[in-house]
Design an enzyme around this catalytic site. Structure first.
Site, PDB file in Angstrom:
ATOM      1  N   HIS A 227      -1.277  49.641 -33.987  1.00 14.40           N
ATOM      2  CA  HIS A 227      -1.876  48.350 -33.658  1.00 14.40           C
ATOM      3  C   HIS A 227      -1.321  47.332 -34.700  1.00 14.40           C
ATOM      4  O   HIS A 227      -1.065  46.264 -34.098  1.00 14.40           O
ATOM      5  CB  HIS A 227      -3.337  48.284 -33.861  1.00 14.40           C
ATOM      6  CG  HIS A 227      -4.043  48.917 -32.437  1.00 14.40           C
ATOM      7  ND1 HIS A 227      -4.491  50.506 -32.724  1.00 14.40           N
ATOM      8  CD2 HIS A 227      -4.500  48.796 -31.279  1.00 14.40           C
ATOM      9  CE1 HIS A 227      -4.833  51.023 -31.640  1.00 14.40           C
ATOM     10  NE2 HIS A 227      -4.895  49.864 -30.853  1.00 14.40           N
TER      11      HIS A 227
ATOM     12  N   ASP B 287       1.416  52.946 -24.091  1.00 14.62           N
ATOM     13  CA  ASP B 287       0.268  52.600 -24.605  1.00 14.62           C
ATOM     14  C   ASP B 287       0.190  51.152 -24.739  1.00 14.62           C
ATOM     15  O   ASP B 287       1.175  50.458 -24.185  1.00 14.62           O
ATOM     16  CB  ASP B 287       0.232  53.053 -26.335  1.00 14.62           C
ATOM     17  CG  ASP B 287      -1.066  53.125 -26.773  1.00 14.62           C
ATOM     18  OD1 ASP B 287      -2.163  52.846 -26.210  1.00 14.62           O
ATOM     19  OD2 ASP B 287      -1.145  53.801 -27.920  1.00 14.62           O
TER      20      ASP B 287
END
Length: 330
Positions: free
Chosen positions: A181, A249
């Site tokens: 992230h 993703d």
């Protein structure tokens, strides 16, 4: 059948406003993904799911992350509160496969009752002692055989409940020591080790309808993140053998460089079928869809196959499932 937009998009709030509805109607994204901002009560969630499918004109998959532990969007009273997967696998012991099947049935039934028909699981990443904490207790085990065994149980439980399972993070996220992230994890393990372990975990699941990429760089193969690497997508298709619908993703994760529309375009150019845009605002989603447009012929064919293979729920007693799970852990 009209061509789908090459994205799975997030939704702004609890209901669709006219601008959002018109945008979805025009661009026809293949599916949607829900987050806490979209979840208030059962009636509202079902109405939102109905509205999303109505405005795109097809039975769009509606995704959620309902792994358990901290990655669980629905909580009490809407859904069962679960421990992180690795914690439950550990306490279930020899009953782990059956217990995770039952847990997945319960999860799937709870999702289906709300109009949500796809869960981003099983997670087939092999845990290590050095796996970053954001991921480690979301894994099922620290060895290939156990990951496959539990992964198969999780897949079967979702299918029995009438919910699409989505395998992730192909071709394997377990060696990451950085949170993708925030930055790009760079994996230096040699290719032969990756093929023996991490990549091998996905081969028994190559016939699944949908899969999700990993934002990692496998430096012995290609320094580019797998999501935007044609070399890695070719490996997923040909070496692992996965021919289902391949989504990225979350394209907003900072493991990838460039603007969100640029990231989406790069992932599709590399061979992904759809870009997963979780947290973009409406203006950014409009820019994404203007940039990437409709699915390729190959992606459309895979998307049609997903919809044709929609799982049908079997007759299951959720109360009995809950009682069985409690008996297994005790």
């Amino acid at each position: 059948m009209s061509r789908f937009g090459a994205a799975i998009l997030g939704v702004q709030g609890l209901v669709l406003d006219k601008t959002e509805r018109d945008f979805f109607k025009e661009t026809k994204p293949f599916g949607f993904i829900l987050f806490n901002r979209n979840l208030e009560d059962a009636g509202q969630i079902r109405a939102l799911a109905d509205a999303l499918r109505d405005c795109v004109g097809h039975d769009a998959p509606i995704l959620i992350d309902q792994e358990g532990g901290r990655v669980q969007r629905l909580r009490q009273p809407l859904a069962t509160e679960w421990l992180p997967p690795l914690d439950d696998v550990t306490r279930l012991g020899v009953n782990a496969a059956r217990g995770m099947y039952v847990r997945s049935v319960i999860t799937g039934l709870e999702l289906a009752a709300l109009g949500i028909d796809a869960n981003c699981a099983p997670m087939l990443d092999i845990a290590r002692e050095t796996t970053h904490p954001f991921l480690r207790n979301r894994c099922y085990a620290d060895n290939l055989e156990k990951v496959v065994e539990i992964g198969k149980a999780v897949e079967a439980g979702h299918l029995a409940a009438g919910v699409y399972p989505i395998m992730k993070h192909v071709p394997g996220h377990g060696l990451a020591q950085i949170d993708s992230h925030k930055d790009i994890p760079r994996i230096t393990a040699p290719r032969d080790m990756l093929e023996r372990d991490d990549f091998a975990a996905f081969k028994p699941f190559a016939d699944m309808a949908m899969g999700m990429t990993a934002h990692l760089s496998f430096e012995d193969i290609d320094p580019q993140p797998a999501t935007i690497s044609s070399t890695m997508i070719d490996l997923i298709r040909n070496d692992i053998g996965f021919n289902g619908l391949l989504m990225t993703d979350d394209i907003g994760m900072e493991a990838l460089n460039g603007t969100i529309p640029e990231r989406c375009a790069a992932s599709l150019a590399a061979g992904c079928d759809v870009a997963l845009c979780c947290n973009s605002d409406l203006a950014e989603m409009m820019a994404v869809m203007e940039r990437i447009g409709e699915m390729s012929d190959a992606a459309q064919s895979r998307a049609n196959a997903v919809l044709a293979a929609r799982p049908a729920a079997t007759e299951l007693d959720i109360a009995a499932m809950r009682a069985e799970f409690e008996a297994l852990v005790s």
